[in-house]
Design an enzyme around this catalytic site. Structure first.
Site, PDB file in Angstrom:
ATOM      1  CG  HIS A 156      66.093  92.465 -25.881  1.00 32.24           C
ATOM      2  ND1 HIS A 156      65.825  93.806 -25.809  1.00 32.24           N
ATOM      3  CD2 HIS A 156      67.432  92.363 -26.111  1.00 32.24           C
ATOM      4  CE1 HIS A 156      66.949  94.495 -25.989  1.00 32.24           C
ATOM      5  NE2 HIS A 156      67.938  93.650 -26.184  1.00 32.24           N
ATOM      6  CE  LYS A 198      76.049 100.870 -23.327  1.00 34.44           C
ATOM      7  NZ  LYS A 198      75.188  99.794 -23.819  1.00 34.44           N
ATOM      8  NE  ARG A 221      71.771  92.715 -32.293  1.00 28.63           N
ATOM      9  CZ  ARG A 221      71.866  93.806 -31.556  1.00 28.63           C
ATOM     10  NH1 ARG A 221      70.897  94.667 -31.558  1.00 28.63           N
ATOM     11  NH2 ARG A 221      72.937  94.026 -30.835  1.00 28.63           N
ATOM     12  CB  SER A 248      67.710  99.009 -27.093  1.00 31.79           C
ATOM     13  OG  SER A 248      67.330  97.755 -26.604  1.00 31.79           O
TER      14      SER A 248
HETATM   15  P1  ADP Z   1      74.099  95.147 -24.437  1.00 29.11           P
HETATM   16  O1  ADP Z   1      74.160  96.567 -23.967  1.00 29.11           O
HETATM   17  O2  ADP Z   1      74.727  94.161 -23.511  1.00 29.11           O
HETATM   18  O3  ADP Z   1      74.444  94.910 -25.879  1.00 29.11           O
HETATM   19  P2  ADP Z   1      71.353  94.787 -25.199  1.00 29.11           P
HETATM   20  O4  ADP Z   1      70.196  95.001 -24.286  1.00 29.11           O
HETATM   21  O5  ADP Z   1      71.480  95.699 -26.369  1.00 29.11           O
HETATM   22  O6  ADP Z   1      72.572  94.811 -24.250  1.00 29.11           O
HETATM   23  O7  ADP Z   1      71.366  93.301 -25.730  1.00 29.11           O
HETATM   24  C1  ADP Z   1      71.402  92.204 -24.883  1.00 29.11           C
HETATM   25  C2  ADP Z   1      71.535  90.927 -25.683  1.00 29.11           C
HETATM   26  O8  ADP Z   1      70.427  90.783 -26.545  1.00 29.11           O
HETATM   27  C3  ADP Z   1      72.768  90.840 -26.588  1.00 29.11           C
HETATM   28  O9  ADP Z   1      73.221  89.499 -26.578  1.00 29.11           O
HETATM   29  C4  ADP Z   1      72.250  91.191 -27.945  1.00 29.11           C
HETATM   30  O10 ADP Z   1      73.010  90.588 -28.974  1.00 29.11           O
HETATM   31  C5  ADP Z   1      70.864  90.601 -27.879  1.00 29.11           C
HETATM   32  N1  ADP Z   1      69.943  91.273 -28.778  1.00 29.11           N
HETATM   33  C6  ADP Z   1      69.725  92.592 -28.902  1.00 29.11           C
HETATM   34  N2  ADP Z   1      68.819  92.851 -29.865  1.00 29.11           N
HETATM   35  C7  ADP Z   1      68.444  91.646 -30.356  1.00 29.11           C
HETATM   36  C8  ADP Z   1      67.568  91.233 -31.395  1.00 29.11           C
HETATM   37  N3  ADP Z   1      66.917  92.099 -32.136  1.00 29.11           N
HETATM   38  N4  ADP Z   1      67.445  89.917 -31.593  1.00 29.11           N
HETATM   39  C9  ADP Z   1      68.134  89.040 -30.849  1.00 29.11           C
HETATM   40  N5  ADP Z   1      69.006  89.351 -29.902  1.00 29.11           N
HETATM   41  C10 ADP Z   1      69.163  90.646 -29.652  1.00 29.11           C
END
Ligand code: ADP
Length: 172
Positions: free
Chosen positions: A19, A43, A92, A130
């Site tokens: 992120h 969630k 990703r 995450s």
């Molecule tokens: P959501 O519950 O909306 O998927 P996340 O917090 O998991 O929320 O992810 C938010 C955004 O960050 C999404 O666009 C996801 O693709 C991106 N993201 C998550 N992990 C990574 C990573 N390792 N590298 C780049 N982008 C990421």
């Protein structure tokens, strides 16, 4: 032309180095970046929305054009209320693609002024989520290479307090 305001929405439970990579790169591309932390009642998150916002504020303090806010409801409504015309998402792997395509097309239909822009992940974080971070932490693994230092500290505290809660339940 006015200022370009973008929203990077997500759960950020917790914020990872993946992120952070997207936040840093997006903040260089737009005038103002709002990281939108989703209040998701469906969630049950590990960190409360207040905790997720506080952590994000701490780890993005060095970026003057990045603002952290929480939001509920439709993303396009939050975008409209914030004056943002751009949504930032990270891609990703191909597995992200179908869901992201559906979301971006739906959001565009709901609000034709809003465009989703995708940043592809830096290779070193392409495997990172995450969920994985929460699992590693739950089993007492070292997460320091996956999350900012402040997040690693909070994760450890969180795990200690959930272990204590579990112990007191089994003691009874
Ligand atoms: P959501 O519950 O909306 O998927 P996340 O917090 O998991 O929320 O992810 C938010 C955004 O960050 C999404 O666009 C996801 O693709 C991106 N993201 C998550 N992990 C990574 C990573 N390792 N590298 C780049 N982008 C990421």
């Amino acid at each position: 032309m006015g200022k370009t305001i973008a929203i990077y929405p997500g759960s950020f439970d917790p914020v990872t180095r993946g992120h952070m990579d997207i936040i840093e790169r997006a903040s260089k591309t737009v005038d103002h970046l709002i990281v939108g932390v989703l209040v998701n009642s469906a969630k049950s998150p590990l960190f409360t929305v207040e905790e997720r916002v506080a952590l994000l504020k701490q780890v993005t303090a060095q970026y003057p054009n990045v603002e952290i806010r929480s939001f509920e409801g439709l993303l396009v409504d939050f975008a409209r209320a914030s004056g943002a015309h751009i949504l930032i998402r990270g891609l990703r792997a191909v597995t992200d693609f179908e869901y992201e395509l559906q979301m971006s097309q739906t959001n565009h239909k709901l609000s034709p002024n809003v465009e989703t822009m995708f940043l592809t992940t830096s290779i070193e974080y392409s495997y990172l989520s995450s969920t994985t971070v929460r699992e590693i932490a739950a089993f007492g693994g070292d997460v320091t290479q996956f999350v900012p230092q402040a997040v690693a500290v909070e994760l450890e505290k969180k795990m200690k307090s959930t272990r204590k809660k579990k112990e007191s339940v089994t003691d009874e």
